[in-house]
Scaffold this motif. Sequence first.
Motif, PDB file in Angstrom:
ATOM      1  N   TYR A  97      51.267  38.122  49.786  1.00 54.79           N
ATOM      2  CA  TYR A  97      51.857  36.304  49.460  1.00 54.79           C
ATOM      3  C   TYR A  97      52.474  35.766  50.564  1.00 54.79           C
ATOM      4  CZ  TYR A  97      54.089  33.070  46.805  1.00 54.79           C
ATOM      5  OH  TYR A  97      54.532  31.334  46.695  1.00 54.79           O
ATOM      6  N   GLY A  98      52.798  36.173  51.391  1.00 53.07           N
ATOM      7  CA  GLY A  98      53.670  35.143  53.074  1.00 53.07           C
ATOM      8  C   GLY A  98      51.825  34.827  53.297  1.00 53.07           C
ATOM      9  N   LEU A  99      51.093  35.717  53.206  1.00 55.56           N
ATOM     10  CA  LEU A  99      49.916  35.392  54.366  1.00 55.56           C
ATOM     11  C   LEU A  99      48.605  34.563  53.337  1.00 55.56           C
ATOM     12  CD1 LEU A  99      49.006  38.867  55.568  1.00 55.56           C
ATOM     13  CD2 LEU A  99      49.443  37.372  57.136  1.00 55.56           C
ATOM     14  N   SER A 100      49.237  34.583  52.337  1.00 56.11           N
ATOM     15  CA  SER A 100      48.097  33.753  51.716  1.00 56.11           C
ATOM     16  C   SER A 100      48.957  32.428  51.252  1.00 56.11           C
ATOM     17  CB  SER A 100      47.718  34.682  49.498  1.00 56.11           C
ATOM     18  OG  SER A 100      49.072  33.554  48.828  1.00 56.11           O
ATOM     19  N   ARG A 101      49.709  31.958  51.586  1.00 57.63           N
ATOM     20  CA  ARG A 101      49.942  30.601  51.604  1.00 57.63           C
ATOM     21  C   ARG A 101      50.048  29.994  53.493  1.00 57.63           C
ATOM     22  NH1 ARG A 101      51.027  31.098  46.918  1.00 57.63           N
ATOM     23  NH2 ARG A 101      49.140  31.231  47.639  1.00 57.63           N
ATOM     24  N   GLN A 109      41.021  35.713  52.881  1.00 55.35           N
ATOM     25  CA  GLN A 109      42.978  36.879  51.670  1.00 55.35           C
ATOM     26  C   GLN A 109      42.585  38.181  50.740  1.00 55.35           C
ATOM     27  OE1 GLN A 109      43.575  33.405  48.810  1.00 55.35           O
ATOM     28  NE2 GLN A 109      44.989  32.424  49.714  1.00 55.35           N
ATOM     29  N   MET A 110      41.387  38.308  50.759  1.00 59.47           N
ATOM     30  CA  MET A 110      40.478  39.522  50.454  1.00 59.47           C
ATOM     31  C   MET A 110      41.031  40.489  51.303  1.00 59.47           C
ATOM     32  SD  MET A 110      40.583  38.438  47.042  1.00 59.47           S
ATOM     33  CE  MET A 110      40.312  37.230  45.381  1.00 59.47           C
ATOM     34  N   ALA A 111      40.122  40.165  52.619  1.00 57.72           N
ATOM     35  CA  ALA A 111      40.065  40.767  53.255  1.00 57.72           C
ATOM     36  C   ALA A 111      41.428  41.636  54.325  1.00 57.72           C
ATOM     37  CB  ALA A 111      39.471  40.199  54.404  1.00 57.72           C
ATOM     38  N   LEU A 112      42.206  40.271  54.335  1.00 55.67           N
ATOM     39  CA  LEU A 112      43.898  40.756  54.854  1.00 55.67           C
ATOM     40  C   LEU A 112      44.385  41.271  53.539  1.00 55.67           C
ATOM     41  CD1 LEU A 112      44.343  37.335  56.445  1.00 55.67           C
ATOM     42  CD2 LEU A 112      44.373  39.189  57.783  1.00 55.67           C
ATOM     43  N   ASN A 113      44.407  40.954  53.100  1.00 56.69           N
ATOM     44  CA  ASN A 113      45.292  41.967  51.432  1.00 56.69           C
ATOM     45  C   ASN A 113      44.440  43.377  51.836  1.00 56.69           C
ATOM     46  OD1 ASN A 113      46.335  39.826  50.504  1.00 56.69           O
ATOM     47  ND2 ASN A 113      45.111  39.611  48.681  1.00 56.69           N
ATOM     48  N   THR A 114      43.487  43.505  52.133  1.00 56.62           N
ATOM     49  CA  THR A 114      42.911  45.117  52.228  1.00 56.62           C
ATOM     50  C   THR A 114      43.372  45.459  54.242  1.00 56.62           C
ATOM     51  OG1 THR A 114      40.980  44.309  50.992  1.00 56.62           O
ATOM     52  CG2 THR A 114      41.178  46.596  52.299  1.00 56.62           C
ATOM     53  N   VAL A 115      42.983  44.266  54.584  1.00 55.53           N
ATOM     54  CA  VAL A 115      43.787  45.388  55.721  1.00 55.53           C
ATOM     55  C   VAL A 115      45.765  45.804  55.781  1.00 55.53           C
ATOM     56  CG1 VAL A 115      44.905  44.908  58.290  1.00 55.53           C
ATOM     57  CG2 VAL A 115      42.579  44.707  57.387  1.00 55.53           C
ATOM     58  N   VAL A 157      36.098  47.130  46.356  1.00 60.05           N
ATOM     59  CA  VAL A 157      35.961  47.052  45.204  1.00 60.05           C
ATOM     60  C   VAL A 157      36.872  46.134  43.983  1.00 60.05           C
ATOM     61  CG1 VAL A 157      35.523  48.413  42.979  1.00 60.05           C
ATOM     62  CG2 VAL A 157      35.520  49.677  44.878  1.00 60.05           C
ATOM     63  N   GLY A 158      37.718  46.361  44.156  1.00 58.35           N
ATOM     64  CA  GLY A 158      38.619  45.045  43.982  1.00 58.35           C
ATOM     65  C   GLY A 158      39.016  43.384  44.536  1.00 58.35           C
ATOM     66  N   GLY A 159      38.679  43.619  45.599  1.00 59.05           N
ATOM     67  CA  GLY A 159      38.703  42.380  45.665  1.00 59.05           C
ATOM     68  C   GLY A 159      37.212  41.694  45.463  1.00 59.05           C
ATOM     69  N   ILE A 160      36.607  42.062  45.341  1.00 59.14           N
ATOM     70  CA  ILE A 160      35.098  41.446  45.367  1.00 59.14           C
ATOM     71  C   ILE A 160      35.124  41.434  44.041  1.00 59.14           C
ATOM     72  CG2 ILE A 160      32.701  42.212  44.901  1.00 59.14           C
ATOM     73  CD1 ILE A 160      33.083  44.634  47.001  1.00 59.14           C
ATOM     74  N   LEU A 161      35.873  42.245  42.820  1.00 55.91           N
ATOM     75  CA  LEU A 161      35.485  42.314  41.240  1.00 55.91           C
ATOM     76  C   LEU A 161      36.898  40.725  41.347  1.00 55.91           C
ATOM     77  CD1 LEU A 161      36.365  45.679  39.591  1.00 55.91           C
ATOM     78  CD2 LEU A 161      34.206  44.265  39.425  1.00 55.91           C
ATOM     79  N   VAL A 162      37.841  41.263  41.625  1.00 58.27           N
ATOM     80  CA  VAL A 162      38.660  40.019  42.022  1.00 58.27           C
ATOM     81  C   VAL A 162      38.197  38.745  41.874  1.00 58.27           C
ATOM     82  CG1 VAL A 162      41.076  38.274  42.642  1.00 58.27           C
ATOM     83  CG2 VAL A 162      40.722  40.996  41.990  1.00 58.27           C
ATOM     84  N   PHE A 163      37.272  37.988  43.178  1.00 59.39           N
ATOM     85  CA  PHE A 163      36.790  37.039  44.012  1.00 59.39           C
ATOM     86  C   PHE A 163      35.803  36.490  43.484  1.00 59.39           C
ATOM     87  CE2 PHE A 163      33.244  35.047  46.292  1.00 59.39           C
ATOM     88  CZ  PHE A 163      34.048  33.817  46.861  1.00 59.39           C
ATOM     89  N   LEU A 164      34.845  37.418  41.714  1.00 61.03           N
ATOM     90  CA  LEU A 164      33.919  36.699  41.577  1.00 61.03           C
ATOM     91  C   LEU A 164      34.730  36.522  40.099  1.00 61.03           C
ATOM     92  CD1 LEU A 164      31.392  40.240  41.918  1.00 61.03           C
ATOM     93  CD2 LEU A 164      30.728  37.365  42.892  1.00 61.03           C
ATOM     94  N   LEU A 165      35.869  37.282  39.828  1.00 62.48           N
ATOM     95  CA  LEU A 165      36.523  36.701  37.985  1.00 62.48           C
ATOM     96  C   LEU A 165      37.093  35.232  39.023  1.00 62.48           C
ATOM     97  CD1 LEU A 165      37.545  39.964  37.436  1.00 62.48           C
ATOM     98  CD2 LEU A 165      36.267  38.285  36.537  1.00 62.48           C
TER      99      LEU A 165
END
Length: 169
Positions: A97-101, A109-115, A157-165
């Motif tokens: 959450y902090g990084l997304s700000r 964001q999705m890439a950082l969330n994964t890391v 997988v989740g990042g791709i789905l969440v991004f597309l949604l």
Amino acid sequence: MNSKKSFLGIDGTRGMVLAALVAALYVVVTTVLAAFSFGVVQVRLSEMFNHLASFNKRYIAAVTLGVFIANVIASPLGILDIATGTLQTLLALLVMYGLSRVVHNRIAQMALNTVVAVFFMCMIAWEIAIVAKTAFWPTFWANWLSIGIGECVSMIVGGILVFLLSLKT
């Protein structure tokens, strides 16, 4: 004057319903796929919901609650996994959450969330290494590698789905 009060980013009935829905989905996906969700080799597909913390802080509470309930229901490691898994999730989601700000590009964001998620799996590797009662460091590193790979798969997988949604809204 606005009389709305926000608790953990949950404001009003709609926010509460969305948070409850995400928590429930996390529990259902984790328990239905319990054979893959727990243990030394795990691909917990419900971890895809971690990405939602980048969209709204209400999902920090929702996913953390989902982890807690799923671990109460299905974890073979009991109270240790309930405490460690819940704390690990909360810390990772707060960092996400902090990084997304600071980072506003959704793909970044999705890439950082994964890391971040893979990094915080060190807490689960620590937990399993303690329970295993074998040589700590080899067990820890082997677990972090195997759990980290599973987490990476789930988050990609989740990042791709969440991004597309997210493009649909």
